[in-house]
Structure formats: structure tokens, C-alpha cells
Scaffold this active site. Sequence first.
Site, PDB file in Angstrom:
ATOM      1  N   ASP A 322      40.355  56.789  37.388  1.00 31.52           N
ATOM      2  CA  ASP A 322      41.711  57.579  37.692  1.00 31.52           C
ATOM      3  C   ASP A 322      42.614  57.115  38.244  1.00 31.52           C
ATOM      4  O   ASP A 322      42.084  56.594  39.209  1.00 31.52           O
ATOM      5  CB  ASP A 322      42.017  59.106  38.188  1.00 31.52           C
ATOM      6  N   ALA A 393      63.104  71.057  36.791  1.00 30.90           N
ATOM      7  CA  ALA A 393      62.730  69.254  35.288  1.00 30.90           C
ATOM      8  C   ALA A 393      63.774  70.282  34.672  1.00 30.90           C
ATOM      9  O   ALA A 393      64.264  68.785  33.771  1.00 30.90           O
ATOM     10  CB  ALA A 393      61.815  70.584  34.396  1.00 30.90           C
ATOM     11  N   ASP A 533      38.684  66.113  36.540  1.00 34.34           N
ATOM     12  CA  ASP A 533      38.371  67.065  37.415  1.00 34.34           C
ATOM     13  C   ASP A 533      39.930  68.604  37.537  1.00 34.34           C
ATOM     14  O   ASP A 533      39.487  69.599  37.443  1.00 34.34           O
ATOM     15  CB  ASP A 533      39.358  67.441  39.155  1.00 34.34           C
ATOM     16  N   ASP A 537      39.886  67.702  31.007  1.00 31.98           N
ATOM     17  CA  ASP A 537      38.925  66.312  31.333  1.00 31.98           C
ATOM     18  C   ASP A 537      38.315  66.953  30.902  1.00 31.98           C
ATOM     19  O   ASP A 537      36.953  65.975  30.308  1.00 31.98           O
ATOM     20  CB  ASP A 537      39.196  66.166  33.126  1.00 31.98           C
TER      21      ASP A 537
END
Lengths: 710, 596
Positions: A322, A393, A533, A537
Site C-alpha cells: 500500500d 464533502a 487492515d 481488504d
Amino acid sequence: MTQDSLTLVPVPERKKTPLLQKAILYRAFIDSFVKLNPLVMAKNPVMMVVEVASIITTILFFRDLIIRTPAKVLLFEGQITLWLWFTVLFANFAEAIAEGRGKAQADTLRKSRKETIAQREISKDKYESIFANTLRKGDTVLVKAGELIPGDGEVIEGVATVDESAITGESAPVIRESGGDRSAVTGGTTVLSDWLRIRITVQAGETFIDRMISLVEGAQRQKTPNEIALNILLAGLTIIFLLVVSTLLPFSIFAVRAGGCGQSTDMFSLIALLVCLIPTTIGALLSAIGIAGMDRVLQHNVIAMSGKAIEAAGDVDTLLLDKTGTITLGNRQAVQFIPAPGISETILADAAQLSSLADETPEGRSIVTLAKQFNLRERQLAKVNPQFISFSAHTKMSGVNLNKKQIRKGAADVICTFVREQGKEVPAQIDKEVSRIAKSGGTPLLVADNVRGLLGLIYLKDVVKGGLKERFAHLRQMGIRTIMITGDNSLTAAAIATEAGLDDFLAEATPEKKMQLIRKEQEGGRLVAMTGDGTNDAPALAAADVGLAMNTGTQAAKEAGNMIDLDSNPTKLIEVVQIGKQLLMTRGSLTTFSIANDVAKYFAILPAMFGSLYLFSATNTPNHGPIWALNIMGLHSAQSAILAAVIFNALIIIALIPLALRGIHYQPMNAESLLRRNLLIYGAGGLIIPFPGIRLLDQIIVMLGLAPFS
Amino acid sequence: MTLIGCLQIIIYSLLLLVITKPVGFYMTQVMEGEKTFLEFVLGHLERMVYRMSGVNPQEEMHWTTYTYSLLTFSLIGALFTYTILRLQGILPFNPMSFSTAVAPVYATSMTPDLAFNTAVSFTTNTNWQNYSGENTMSYLSQMLGLAYHNWISAAVGLAACTALIRGFARQSVTTVGNFWKDLVRSLLYIFFPITFVYSLFLVSQGVIQNFAPYTVALTVEGIKQIIPQGPVATQEAIKMLGINGGGFFNANSAHPFENPTPFSNLIQMLSMFILPAGFTYMFGKMVKDTRQGWALLAAMFILFILGTFICYYFECRGNPNIRVQHVETSTNVLGDLGGNMEGKEIRFGLADSALFATITTDASCGAVNCMHDSLTPLAGLIPLLNIQLGEIIFGGVGSGLYGMLIFAVLTVFIAGLMVGRTPEYVGKKIEQKDVKMAMLFVLAGCFSILIFTALGSVLELPNKSSINVPGAAYNNVNNTGPHGFTEILYCYASSTGNNGSAFAGLTGNTPFYNITSAIAMLVGRFFMMIPALALAGSLVQKKYVPPSSGTFPTHGGLFVTLLIGVILIVGALTFFPALTLGPIVEHFLMHNSKLF
């Protein structure tokens, strides 16, 4: 961020516990005898043969004792018998000591688990004392300084220093706090200062400690595929040598008849030869190597769920890393202010700082820090009555309102719209700067206000960790491809990948894309390792051959991976790969060493066994017939030669225990150079070392008068 | 050692290395089912064979089916030969009336156990002969019963090895090819055309080819001599090319009718190695990395050349006890004579004899042009060790390469871990099952050699018993001391290795030796071939792992050294004690003036 944290020490040895501790030694000593149980022994075919051989010689020894064989013969037989038992015990000792380190840890762990009392929260500020093993998932507990944390969980409130040495062996305390990367705590660790409110996330009995106890104790240790294959090879070699040795008796009978002199070989010499020839060295150390491999991973604060995972790590062809946290420091940092035409840098810096004062994100703080270079420090903010507008946002920008002045910062498109709304022009030059920064892997952040229009850009840069480039180069040498996973667009990703020296990248990654990449690599016959994590994933972690989950990660991720990193440091994947390789190398090197040893043993035992055959010439002394010419080591007598070989065979096991536990020296280099190096040390070394070794033992035996027939 | 002797060895080596690639290239074409330049002549014939036998050449077989077909086919072949041998008395082409009431006095009778031993021997590509061809076999037995197998057994070996190569070359499938197609194509395109040309060449050199009764000649001393005749050239060609080694005559390639000139000798030596050498190139070609094939060839070649020079050296040194008698044994003569000339053809000299002895035992051939029994002890150790190493130094047709591949797998497994990866060979991971099969292969060989030799050296049997006329098994040796032991050891090594050359000096034609050596041959053939095929079945299913700089490199000098090391150490560790009680102690005793 201090400069220190940017550099990375290659392959850090985290903990240096001495290999031999008194308590472990004592326990291993006891265990070596317990393991003589044939049922336990049967798992190791090579050592099983040695044990059976020891039993046979013991019986023969007592038979000869009863029928009053001459004392000189008994002395020889007794010594052989004794050393054969030692060989078995040494092998058991090697395994026991490897397990011992884990067992000692497990004991401490188990003790802590039993006695822990938890303060469970019933309602706000009301707690009850219960035993830790009655805790349930979802309970909230309070742990104060000096108390043990009763179970695995997540800190929901408080900051405290925690001593995690019970699990990690690291005596320096770590900080655990709510929110962020350091919120996970493990049961069995001790809070040293302050207090923590913890939500238990794992059922009692399934906690990390419970799993760890069963792992380190090796109770459920299953042989890894490669270990099984190696065992087949060793068993096969053992059968071959059984054939070789058992047919020597008829062969020597023929020779006695044909030569009309000498004696056929006796049982003790035959058994001694057998034990010397079968690969006892590797047979004795094989399981110790495997256990030590798991232990070594543990010392890096990584828990491997199985030995198979560590083995697979050594085989990994592709590392998926990552970007954030592994390759870059995780936070973008402001590195440059680029003012718009007609605006001074100071004005831009001033506006940027004002807009970021309330911005607690790492990016925001780095802007404030950068602006300090322009001597913008003290501010009488109260006078202007600032109203901070945080990022949402919806608006996709943040900023500050000072009276009537509105300062905004944000992504290029939003700010351009904002500027146009104010009736101002966006200079064409800005577009160029925006795309230049994007191409170089950075993030451009535009700053504007409603008075002057566009003020300029802030150059936010992803900072690549130091030392990574070299490590990726090492990995490339070892034939491992590195692929960076990032949510960034391809332009940014390409720039960072180039800077960090990665082989490839996956830009705009989604869990599905990640999954596809793993599948594609695996279809090409490659083994893939990755870290993760998040819950999303989990499928990829499960699909990867090596999935290293972060301890801070979600429960789903931890369950999907086959390893957990307690430190939650994704870079550690590289170490795990190296440990895997080291484990396999140790196994291979000791196997080669063990087999190469046999050559010298032949030259010790064959002349001793066949020395009395075909004695035609009067010039030959007894037992020193024509075959005695093969005694190139110049050993003293038949008895001393056989004894020396058997003793060497037993002692070499002890001598190699530290190597088996520590693993052979490992340096990243390509396969060809690795092979040449190890072959020279363990192949050629294994061929040569026994010659002086046996010769030395022979002289000691003669000196001590242990071979009286000579 | 003489310059001319060394030159002969070097010229031979160069010729061998030059023809490896073209032969291998052609073999690949044939076995991969591609069109060859002989297609226009033989293509119709090939299709006709498939049509008549109802074989669908496109059909692919699982390794079990492949093995089953191979075993059934071999079994039927063995029964066929057994029947012919037993019935040769009433079958045609028997001018000397062997196995009939009017058989000549010197004839050996074809007992059931001898017929069994011979049938097994030829089926397994061993050609161990407990009889002398010229006074036992009718022409029909020679041509149909025996020569048939010279072709077929070689083709079977070739097919089995091709299947194993496919195991490495293919990925993620379950099938290893079609046995019938492999058999037909190898026979039609490889063995028939080459032996056709080869036979003509041999005839040109003076090898006989007739069906005439034996010639009776009057020697200069006035003694009547019977000179055997027969269709030798055709059998000679396939005997060498198919690495069978069973001579038409007892003297084998030392006989002027089998091997008349130095030129025929050179070609015979080359013909033993061309197919095994070609196989290495074919392997490289099929796994798409010719370096892999060259590496195997390099390992084979180094072991071969080492053996040759050791053998040659000790032959040149000769026997010190003869030198003491003031016999000139120096080798400083042009004809490469001197040294130890016992049991040699003066036509060939020391170098060509040592070279031939090494080649024939490397290649599991067993044809001889000198008596191995008469070699000096350490020179004689070389042929014995060559066989004991598993007939993998070039080895038999197919069986040589699959043996070598199994050793490559073991090498990679033992040492490959040292680079920190689970072992892989040409892109295939070597796992449990593969190691198991490789170990079974090695075990079968050493089990058969050691156990039978142990039996042979101590087994007590009643005197004049029907199972062994000389009584105890060890009474069959014609020499005392370690030399006698070597004779027994060589017998079972040669049977197990499917070599077929004899150390001689052992009375082998008794039921005990006929049956035990036949079992050794069967073990050495099929108990080694089946694991090899099972390995093919396991490998073919695996994915191909692309090589990287972290992969154990299996094409460089390091791997070749390692492979040689593993072969020598495993071989030496297994047989060193036995060799100590045979040739090694004999060598020491020879220098103590004690001969056997």
C-alpha cells in the site's frame, strides 16, 4: 516529523534475547527425556531409527555384560551405546530448546490470563469486578495504571503507556490511545501509567493470547509442505543407508570366507555406521529450524498463524504494498508556495496559513509549518474574529472568514469555480502549474480569497520514506517484484513509484481491482504477499499467499490474513519475506551439510570395520589389512575411529543448535550468489570439517585411554 | 597414456558434441508430432498403422493410462519372446537345429528359466545374456524373438522419457501424451531410418548378413574350426542404436564379424550416445530453454570423460606384478598398446577399449569390445560405478535422461532450498509427491543391487541342487577373493541398471541366477520407470513459475557442479562400502602382489 523517523534501518533486529536462558535450558533438559517416548519420536523417522538403534545396542550391551565379555570390549560397547543415546537426546534437546522460548512466553501469558480481574462497565462510571475469562465481546472495561488489560480490544477513551513485553518482548512501553493507529490493545499487557477505557472485541478463549499460546507451544504445530517433502527425502535416505549397512554383513561374511581371515563386522560397528550415515544432523534440527522460524517472526512482533505462511513468504514473487504508510509517510506535506501572477509569496503564505489554522489534518499542519518560514507566527486572531470553515464533502474546500474577507483553499476545480463566482479571472499560468504538480506526483492545492481572487497554489507532496529505494533494489535482486497499490490517479502513482523505485503500480485501486491483480499474478504462477487492515481488504488478504494484517486493523482483516503485525507497520512485510527465505535457506544448508558429512565418516568407519579382511601379507599388523589404507585421517585404531565418528556425529548436533535457532546469515542477493556462498560454506564445509573434527576426537579418545584395544 | 590414445578420445568427444543438436532437433520434431523431412515417405505408413490398430493418435492419455498401456505392451512382448524361445526347436530358420534332438554337441539347451531370463532381459532393454548366441539361438529366435525387442524396448524407453519431458514442458493439464503414437512415431521416424542406413554402413565395413549354416574351416594348425554365421548387420545396428548391447555372438563387439574395423568401432561408440545426447537437446527444446538441456549434457559429459580417463589411466599403468617379470608394459608405442593388454583386442588398443568400456556402461548398452573382467581393479571400478550410479551418464534411450532428470529434481530439492525458495526445476515446483517418486526411483535401484548381491554372496544352497548346480550361490564365481565378489556385484548392478554387459567369470545360467537377475532387471526397468511416469503425471498438472533472479538457476556451471556432486555423493555413499570389498581392496592387494 523529525528527520530520524524518515530513515529506515534495514532488517531491524527488534529484540536480542539471549539464545540460552537458564530456565529454558532446564526445561529443555527435562523435555529431552520426555520426548524419548516412541510415540512422539515416530514423527521423526530419522531419529526414530537412532532410538531403535540405541535400544538394540543397550540390549546387546547388557547381554554381553551378563555373559562376561572382556572389559575392554564392554568399554567400547558401552561408549557406543551411550553416545547413541546422546545423539537422540541432543536431537530432542534441540527441538525442546526451540519450543522452550515459546513455551516460556506461553507460561507467562497463561499465568496472566488466569489471574486477571477485569473492571467491567455496567453503566456510566459504574464498574463491577469480574474474572477476565468471563468477558464477552462488546463489553467495556476500565484499566488503570498497574493493571493488566483483560482482553483484546480497542481503546475508546484515554491515553496510556502500555508495557507489551509479555507478548512482544519489547521492554520499552508503547503508547495506546483512542482513535487512529494506536487504538488496538492486546490482553495480557500491562498499563503502566494513566488509564484506558477499552471495548473488548474478541471473545474470551479466542483472544490473541490464547491463539498465541497454542501457536508458540507448538501443540497444533503442523509440518509445513516443504518440511514434509524434506522428511520424505530424509526417510528415503535413511532406508537407503539401512540397506547399505545391513548388506555389509553378508558382504563381509563373503570376504572372510574368500580371504580366509579376519572377522565379519560386529553389530556395534554396523549400528555405529548406520547412525553416522543417516542424516541425523538435519533430522535432529529440522523441527527446531521450523519452530525457530516462527519464533523469529514473533520477535519482529508478527504472529504467523502457521509455519506454512512463513514458508510461503520465502517463496513470494510479488509484493503488493500500500502506498500510504508503507511507501510514503502517509501524509502529504506542503513543500512550496507558488504565487499567482502579481501576488507575492508572503501574501500567499499568509492566506494559506490563515486558512489552515484550524485544520488539524497533517496536511493542514504542514502548511502552517511551511508558512512559519515567512515569519508568520504570532497572530492576534481575536481582533478579526475568525470563522473557520472546515472541509466538507459538499463544498470540497475549507478556509476562514475574517470579517468580510473569505479565504478558501481546496482542489483546483472547486477553487476555480469559487474565483469565477467572485467575478475574478483565473490566470492561464495556474493551469500549467496544476498539471505540472500533478505529473510530478504531488497534489496542488489552490488558495483564493474574495478580494484578490486567486492567490496561488500550495504544492503538497507525498514524502517517500527513506531507505526504501535500496530495499526495493535488494528485493529485485532476490527476484521479488514490488507493486504499489494506491487510490491516486496513474500520473501521481507513476511519479511516486518511480521515486521509490518500485517495479509497478496499481492506480485508482479498489478492492475489486486489487483482487483482480492478485488473481492475475497467481495465474502466472507467482506467489503474492500483501498487507491490509480494512474490512474491504479481507477478501484480498485471504486470497493472497501471504496476507499480513495490521493489528490496528479490523477484526475481519485480522481473520483473513495469515499473519498479524502487532506494530501495524506495513513495511514489515519485507522482513517477513526475508525471514521466510532465511528459514528455507537454513533448512537447505543444514541438509547439504548433513549429507556432505557422510564422506568423512566412511573414511573413518570403513577401514575400521574391514581392517581385518584379506590380511595376506605378514607385514600387515593385525586389523591393519589392505583396507586400512583408506584410513586417510590417520586414526589410531578401529575402536577409536568408530567412537570418534559416532561422537562427532552427536556433537555436531549440539554445535549446530545455535545456527538452527538463529538461522543462517542472510544477506539479500541474487540466487546465483546466494547459492555459491552457501554451497561453499555448508557444502564444501560439510565435506571438509569432519576430517579434522574426527581426527581431533580420535586423539582425545586415545589420550583419555577410552579405546583400550589399540 | 599415449597422445594417439588421448586424441582418439578427444575426437570422439568432439564428434559427439557436434551431432547432439541436429539429432535432438530431429527427435523433437518427431516426438512433438511435427512434420519431418521423412513425412512424404513414411506419413502414409504412419496413418495406416493407426488405422489398422484402431489407435486415435489425437487422444491424450493420463499418466496412469500411459503407464498401463506401456506395461501391457511390454508384458505381451515378453510372453511372445518367451514362447518363441521355448518353441525354437520346431520353428523355422534353425539351420543348426538348436533345441532339437539333433542339436550340435556344443549347444546350450533353452531351459524355461533361461528363456524367462532372456525374455525379460530383452524386454527390459538389458540384453543380459546367460547364453552364447551362436550355440543357443536359432536365427528366428535372434531376429524375431530378440531383435524385435531391440527396437521395441528402446522405443518404449524413448516414449516414457518423452512423457516425463512433457510433464516439465506442459502446464496445468492432466495428460502426458499418447503412448501408441509415441511408440509408432519413434520407431518409424527414428529407429527404422537410422538402423537402415546404419546396417548398410556396417555391411560396407565387413559385418556379415546371411542365413547360412556355420562354416567349417581348417586352420593353419590343421584344426577344424566352426565359424558361426548369421544376419548380424541388422541386429548389430539396433543393438548399438537402441543401447541394447546383446551381441549376436558371445564375443560381442570384440568379434570381427560384429565390429570389424576401427571406423566401425568409432561409429558403434557414437551410436550408443547419439540418442541419449539428442534427448538432452530435445528436453531443452521442449521446455523452451535449451540451456537446461545443455546443462544436463554437460553434467553427463563431464562424468563420462572423467570415467574414461580414469579407466584409461589405470589400464595404461597395467599390473605391477607383470612389470616385475620384466615384461615391457610401457605404452609409448604408436598402436596404443602396452599397459594391461589382457582381454583386449589388439585391433582397438587401450584407449578405444577403455573408451568403449566407459561408453557402454554409461549408456546402459552392455555391448563390449574388451573383457571387463580383465580390466585392472580400479579401471574395472569405473564401468561398475557407471552402472551403479543409475545409468544416467547418457544412459539408455530415454531411461538415461529420465534418470538424470530425477537426479536433477533431487539436486534442486536438496540444494535449491539454499537460495531461500521452495525448490523448482524448469519452472515446476518440486513438492512432496515429486520427492517421493524421485526417492522411490533411487531406492528401487539400490535395493535391487544390494539385496541380490547380499543373497549371491552368502546364500547357502544344497550342492548340485536343481536351483543352482554349483551349490551355494557364491560358488558360481570363477575367481576367488574380492574379484569373485565383484563378479556377483557386477551381475546384479548390470541387471538392475539394465546394462547387460557382464563382468564375466560368473556362471549365470542356473535357475537361481536366471531368476534373480531377471527380477533385478524387472525392478531396474519398471520400478524405476513407473515413478518417473508418476512424476510426469504430478508435474504436468503444475503451473509454470516464471524464473526470476531469485530462482535457483539450473543452467549454469554451478548447477552442473552441484548435480555431479549429488550424483557422485549419493552414488558413492550407497555403493562405496561394497566397492571397498570389491575393486578397491583388490587394487591394494594387487600392489601387495596378490592377484585373483
